[in-house]
Design an enzyme around this catalytic site. Structure first.
Site, PDB file in Angstrom:
ATOM      1  N   ASP A  90       0.848  -1.186   0.000  1.00 12.64           N
ATOM      2  CA  ASP A  90       0.000   0.000   0.000  1.00 12.64           C
ATOM      3  C   ASP A  90       0.887   1.242   0.000  1.00 12.64           C
ATOM      4  O   ASP A  90       2.095   1.162   0.191  1.00 12.64           O
ATOM      5  CB  ASP A  90      -0.990  -0.012   1.167  1.00 12.64           C
ATOM      6  CG  ASP A  90      -0.325  -0.064   2.525  1.00 12.64           C
ATOM      7  OD1 ASP A  90       0.894   0.142   2.595  1.00 12.64           O
ATOM      8  OD2 ASP A  90      -1.035  -0.307   3.512  1.00 12.64           O
ATOM      9  N   SER A  91       0.295   2.398  -0.228  1.00 14.48           N
ATOM     10  CA  SER A  91       1.094   3.604  -0.480  1.00 14.48           C
ATOM     11  C   SER A  91       1.708   4.189   0.776  1.00 14.48           C
ATOM     12  O   SER A  91       2.634   4.993   0.699  1.00 14.48           O
ATOM     13  CB  SER A  91       0.219   4.671  -1.142  1.00 14.48           C
ATOM     14  OG  SER A  91      -0.744   5.145  -0.216  1.00 14.48           O
ATOM     15  N   GLY A  92       1.190   3.827   1.944  1.00 17.01           N
ATOM     16  CA  GLY A  92       1.691   4.387   3.194  1.00 17.01           C
ATOM     17  C   GLY A  92       0.953   5.623   3.650  1.00 17.01           C
ATOM     18  O   GLY A  92       1.207   6.135   4.741  1.00 17.01           O
ATOM     19  N   GLY A  93       0.020   6.111   2.839  1.00 19.99           N
ATOM     20  CA  GLY A  93      -0.722   7.316   3.206  1.00 19.99           C
ATOM     21  C   GLY A  93      -1.526   7.153   4.483  1.00 19.99           C
ATOM     22  O   GLY A  93      -1.547   8.040   5.342  1.00 19.99           O
ATOM     23  N   ASP A 144      -3.139   8.272  -1.801  1.00 18.63           N
ATOM     24  CA  ASP A 144      -4.480   8.852  -1.810  1.00 18.63           C
ATOM     25  C   ASP A 144      -4.704   9.681  -0.555  1.00 18.63           C
ATOM     26  O   ASP A 144      -3.948   9.605   0.407  1.00 18.63           O
ATOM     27  CB  ASP A 144      -5.556   7.774  -1.952  1.00 18.63           C
ATOM     28  CG  ASP A 144      -5.562   6.793  -0.792  1.00 18.63           C
ATOM     29  OD1 ASP A 144      -4.492   6.571  -0.200  1.00 18.63           O
ATOM     30  OD2 ASP A 144      -6.624   6.236  -0.478  1.00 18.63           O
ATOM     31  N   GLN A 189     -12.226   6.929  -3.713  1.00 21.70           N
ATOM     32  CA  GLN A 189     -12.623   7.489  -2.420  1.00 21.70           C
ATOM     33  C   GLN A 189     -14.037   8.063  -2.508  1.00 21.70           C
ATOM     34  O   GLN A 189     -14.728   7.877  -3.493  1.00 21.70           O
ATOM     35  CB  GLN A 189     -11.614   8.556  -1.984  1.00 21.70           C
ATOM     36  CG  GLN A 189     -10.243   8.015  -1.607  1.00 21.70           C
ATOM     37  CD  GLN A 189     -10.261   7.227  -0.300  1.00 21.70           C
ATOM     38  OE1 GLN A 189     -11.245   7.214   0.444  1.00 21.70           O
ATOM     39  NE2 GLN A 189      -9.150   6.555  -0.008  1.00 21.70           N
ATOM     40  N   GLY A 215     -11.128   3.912   1.788  1.00 20.01           N
ATOM     41  CA  GLY A 215     -11.880   4.812   2.655  1.00 20.01           C
ATOM     42  C   GLY A 215     -13.063   4.193   3.357  1.00 20.01           C
ATOM     43  O   GLY A 215     -13.993   4.903   3.747  1.00 20.01           O
ATOM     44  N   ASP A 265      -7.773  -7.607   2.211  1.00 20.56           N
ATOM     45  CA  ASP A 265      -6.728  -7.737   3.228  1.00 20.56           C
ATOM     46  C   ASP A 265      -7.299  -7.240   4.540  1.00 20.56           C
ATOM     47  O   ASP A 265      -8.205  -6.407   4.559  1.00 20.56           O
ATOM     48  CB  ASP A 265      -5.485  -6.910   2.873  1.00 20.56           C
ATOM     49  CG  ASP A 265      -5.679  -5.436   3.232  1.00 20.56           C
ATOM     50  OD1 ASP A 265      -5.218  -5.021   4.309  1.00 20.56           O
ATOM     51  OD2 ASP A 265      -6.318  -4.701   2.445  1.00 20.56           O
ATOM     52  N   CYS A 305      -5.568 -27.240   9.446  1.00 19.07           N
ATOM     53  CA  CYS A 305      -4.453 -26.320   9.680  1.00 19.07           C
ATOM     54  C   CYS A 305      -3.359 -26.987  10.513  1.00 19.07           C
ATOM     55  O   CYS A 305      -3.585 -27.995  11.183  1.00 19.07           O
ATOM     56  CB  CYS A 305      -4.939 -25.027  10.340  1.00 19.07           C
ATOM     57  SG  CYS A 305      -5.039 -25.084  12.143  1.00 19.07           S
ATOM     58  N   CYS A 308      -4.313 -27.313  14.343  1.00 22.55           N
ATOM     59  CA  CYS A 308      -5.388 -28.263  14.672  1.00 22.55           C
ATOM     60  C   CYS A 308      -4.961 -29.711  14.453  1.00 22.55           C
ATOM     61  O   CYS A 308      -5.453 -30.615  15.134  1.00 22.55           O
ATOM     62  CB  CYS A 308      -6.643 -27.949  13.856  1.00 22.55           C
ATOM     63  SG  CYS A 308      -7.550 -26.514  14.467  1.00 22.55           S
TER      64      CYS A 308
END
Length: 371
Positions: A90-93, A144, A189, A215, A265, A305, A308
């Site tokens: 992701d952009s980090g914004g 963004d 957005q 958003g 995510d 899993c 388990c």
């Protein structure tokens, strides 16, 4: 990047994303590996035990520590982390806004202070792409302007215009760089204001490799979130993947799949695991509770899993109470397996044209009881 849509069941979609480092079947859930790893897990856990093909890393965190140039010098994020699958960054914004004091929003970017040492930094649309190029991300997100909800209409309008401007600048820069293995996604957005969402789509150029609905999960109700997704998803190109950022619960994911979303995510499976909440098909359980002290059964019967197949609830209960680090690994492996199996089973149901009945049956059982 090549995205092939294989089946549509009502609005639910099943497809395949062909990326430089992996082939990813959709719908897909991406485990969150903020610092270049999923908390408490390593690359072998992710790819060999969980079978994850695509995980998310965070541009803000990798930029501040160890630094994108360090990662680049060491062969990029895949070699650095020894993960053979693909990375979305992701952009980090969002982190610049949420983790920093005295954030300043400018027309050309975001000025923020590092949460580590207080140093001052500027993220621009171009800079965050350069960082992600250094990381060699398979999928890069544009910078963004994220707005917390509720928000005034004027602020939403500022956000979508600025976000679209930054996205379109990013697209032009990306075209000039000719890096076909680094794919660029735009972010839509507009909060929960449907006209603003439509305007955001209209202002964002075509030509991106995928489109994210951003958003959301920032203060709105579930009904508002779903109404926004239902309005926005059909406005996006049918031949491109659609990514719902940061959402959410198993119910949220199934609802969003039914509305045409392909990618997800969320930190929920790993964060909940570390805080003693484990997912089962009959609802959530709190493994710290006293009844599990002598419970010799797995977290969930018939779960395949790693945890388990080997350990009892009593053992997990003990590890949590003893604050053993191994607890976080085993609990995270279980919860991520649950999420990855959920979207895998949803995909199979779409291919077999029975998604709505699958969703109904899953939710009826999931809501039957929690412990």
């Amino acid at each position: 990047m090549d995205f092939q849509l294989q089946a549509v069941d009502d609005n639910a979609r099943a497809g395949v994303l062909n990326l430089a480092h992996s082939q990813v079947e959709t719908p897909v859930f991406m485990p969150v590996g903020t610092q270049g790893c999923i908390k408490s897990l390593d690359a072998m856990d992710a790819q060999e035990i969980l079978g994850a093909k695509l995980i998310l890393a965070n541009t803000y965190h990798m930029y501040l520590r160890p630094g994108e140039k360090v990662v680049e010098q060491l062969g990029g994020l895949h070699r650095f982390a020894q993960f053979q699958g693909s990375f979305l960054t992701d952009s980090g914004g969002f982190q610049a806004f949420s983790l920093s004091d005295n954030v300043k929003l400018q027309e050309d970017g975001i000025v923020f202070k590092s949460h580590i040492d207080g140093s001052k930094h500027l993220f621009t649309p171009i800079k965050v792409l350069d960082i992600q190029y250094s990381l060699n991300s398979d999928i890069m997100m544009v910078l963004d302007d994220l707005v917390g909800l509720p928000a005034p209409l004027k602020r939403l309008e500022e956000s979508i215009k600025r976000s679209a401007k930054w996205a379109n600048m990013s697209l032009e820069y990306h075209k000039e760089n000719n890096r076909p293995n680094n794919n660029l996604f735009a972010i839509i957005q507009g909060g929960t204001h449907l006209k603003m969402r439509s305007l955001s789509v209209g202002l964002t150029h075509e030509g991106f490799d995928g489109y994210a609905i951003g958003g959301l999960a920032v203060g709105e109700s579930v009904d508002e979130m779903l109404e926004t997704i239902a309005h926005t998803a059909p406005l996006l190109p049918k031949d491109k993947p659609r990514y719902l950022m940061g959402v959410g619960t198993p119910e949220n994911i199934l609802d969003a799949i039914s509305l045409g979303v392909d990618m997800f995510d969320c930190v929920m499976p790993t964060r909940n695991a570390r805080n003693a909440t484990l997912f089962t098909h009959s609802g959530k359980i709190s493994i710290k509770n006293a009844p599990y002290k002598l419970d010799d059964t797995p977290i969930e019967e018939n779960c395949a899993c790693y945890a388990c197949k080997r350990y009892s609830k009593a053992y997990l209960h003990h590890l949590f109470r003893a604050k053993e680090l191994t607890y976080a690994r085993l609990a995270s492996l279980h919860n991520l397996h649950f999420y990855l199996e959920l979207v895998k089973n949803a995909r199979n149901a779409i291919l077999e044209k029975r998604f709505l009945s699958f969703k109904k049956e899953f939710l009826e059982k999931y809501h039957s009881c929690s412990h």
